[in-house]
Design a protein around this motif. Structure first.
Motif, short mmCIF file in Angstrom:
data_model
loop_
_atom_site.label_atom_id
_atom_site.label_comp_id
_atom_site.label_asym_id
_atom_site.label_seq_id
_atom_site.Cartn_x
_atom_site.Cartn_y
_atom_site.Cartn_z
N TYR A 112 -1.78 7.16 -5.12
CA TYR A 112 -3.05 6.47 -4.91
C TYR A 112 -3.30 6.25 -3.42
CZ TYR A 112 -2.42 5.53 -9.88
OH TYR A 112 -2.22 5.66 -11.24
N GLY A 113 -4.53 5.84 -3.10
CA GLY A 113 -4.90 5.63 -1.70
C GLY A 113 -5.51 6.89 -1.12
N PRO A 163 -2.47 8.13 4.37
CA PRO A 163 -1.05 7.76 4.35
C PRO A 163 -0.78 6.29 4.67
CG PRO A 163 -1.38 9.83 5.52
CD PRO A 163 -2.74 9.25 5.28
N HIS A 165 -6.66 4.01 5.53
CA HIS A 165 -7.39 3.87 4.27
C HIS A 165 -8.57 2.92 4.44
CE1 HIS A 165 -8.04 3.48 -0.06
NE2 HIS A 165 -8.09 2.17 0.12
N TYR A 201 0.83 -1.20 0.00
CA TYR A 201 0.00 0.00 0.00
C TYR A 201 0.87 1.26 0.00
CZ TYR A 201 -3.32 3.58 1.43
OH TYR A 201 -4.07 4.72 1.48
N VAL A 244 0.78 4.63 -2.39
CA VAL A 244 0.72 6.02 -1.91
C VAL A 244 1.80 6.85 -2.59
CG1 VAL A 244 1.02 7.51 0.10
CG2 VAL A 244 -0.36 5.43 0.29
#
Length: 267
Positions: free
Chosen positions: A96-97, A100, A105, A88, A92
């Protein structure tokens, strides 16, 4: 309504032996005007769980016992499997996401932990493609004695009592995205025998116009969001509000044939 089904909670269903489950399956089939096609026992959450499939007018339905159930997801109490947070973080870095960190998320995109009461129903094993716009679909289903599921019913039917991120557990393959993967955990039937949350290009509508389940129309895969973000549309508690806004907005009006719903028959 038969008291047998009004009182048939998931907890009670799990306490039944196989002969008792078969008797209830036959009763449900008779009430629905269908025929029992399978009664089998699988292991789910460390204990046996009976699966029932009933054929009705050429379509297969699964018995989904209800009662008081716990839905939603608790990111704070979640133990993240190895690799998910790092994957993830890479997303970021690419822009994206929605937060943080992965837990933050998840708190934004998944429904919160809660207790609800849902009825026992027969639910379509496969989602049905819409043949009319969403606002006309309830009347079309009602003509067949069916209705759209509520968001809570969909989520319960998908997770079958599991409190994990996905219906199969907390982890997802990090070496591939779900689309085009024929061997991943999403391709297996769920605990109730439903083929559900298996295709991120799908978008299942419910009676709640603010929620779309089971996929995001392929947005995450097409957008190259990253592996974890590509799997998250299949998370049990994911409701994809942005996709719902598109489906019910002007841009989605002429695309209803791309969407689906999973009809239920009340018992």
């Amino acid at each position: 309504m038969s008291s047998s089904f009004a009182d048939l909670s998931l907890t009670r269903w799990r306490s039944l032996d196989l002969p008792a489950a078969r008797r209830l399956a036959q009763r449900a089939a008779g009430q629905a005007g269908g025929q029992v096609t399978a009664v089998e026992t699988v292991e789910h959450l460390g204990a046996p769980l009976h699966r029932v499939r009933i054929a009705r007018q050429g379509r297969e339905f699964a018995l989904v016992p209800g009662g008081e159930v716990t839905l939603g997801f608790d990111p704070d109490g979640w133990r993240s499997p190895p690799g998910l947070e790092a994957d993830y973080a890479e997303s970021v870095e690419q822009g994206y996401g929605s937060a943080p960190g992965l837990r933050a998320h998840l708190a934004q995109v998944l429904s919160p932990r809660r207790s609800v009461t849902v009825p026992t129903v027969l639910m379509a094993v496969e989602a049905w493609k819409l043949t009319a716009p969403p606002d006309e679909t309830p009347d079309l289903l009602a003509a067949e004695g069916l209705r759209m599921p509520s968001s809570d019913e969909w989520e319960h039917a998908c997770g079958a009592g599991a409190d994990t991120l996905f219906r199969w557990g907390d982890a997802c393959p990090l070496d591939r995205v779900p689309y085009g993967d024929d061997s991943g955990p999403h391709q297996q039937p769920n605990a109730f025998g439903l083929r559900i949350a298996h295709d991120t290009y799908d978008a299942e509508l419910t009676s709640d116009p603010g929620a779309v389940h089971g996929g995001d129309g392929g947005e995450s895969v097409c957008g190259g969001y990253g592996t974890v973000l590509a799997w998250l549309p299949l998370a049990t508690a994911q409701r994809n509000p942005a996709m719902a806004e598109f489906v019910y907005g002007p841009d989605g009006e002429e695309m209803y044939e791309e969407f689906s719903t999973r009809p239920v028959l009340a018992l």
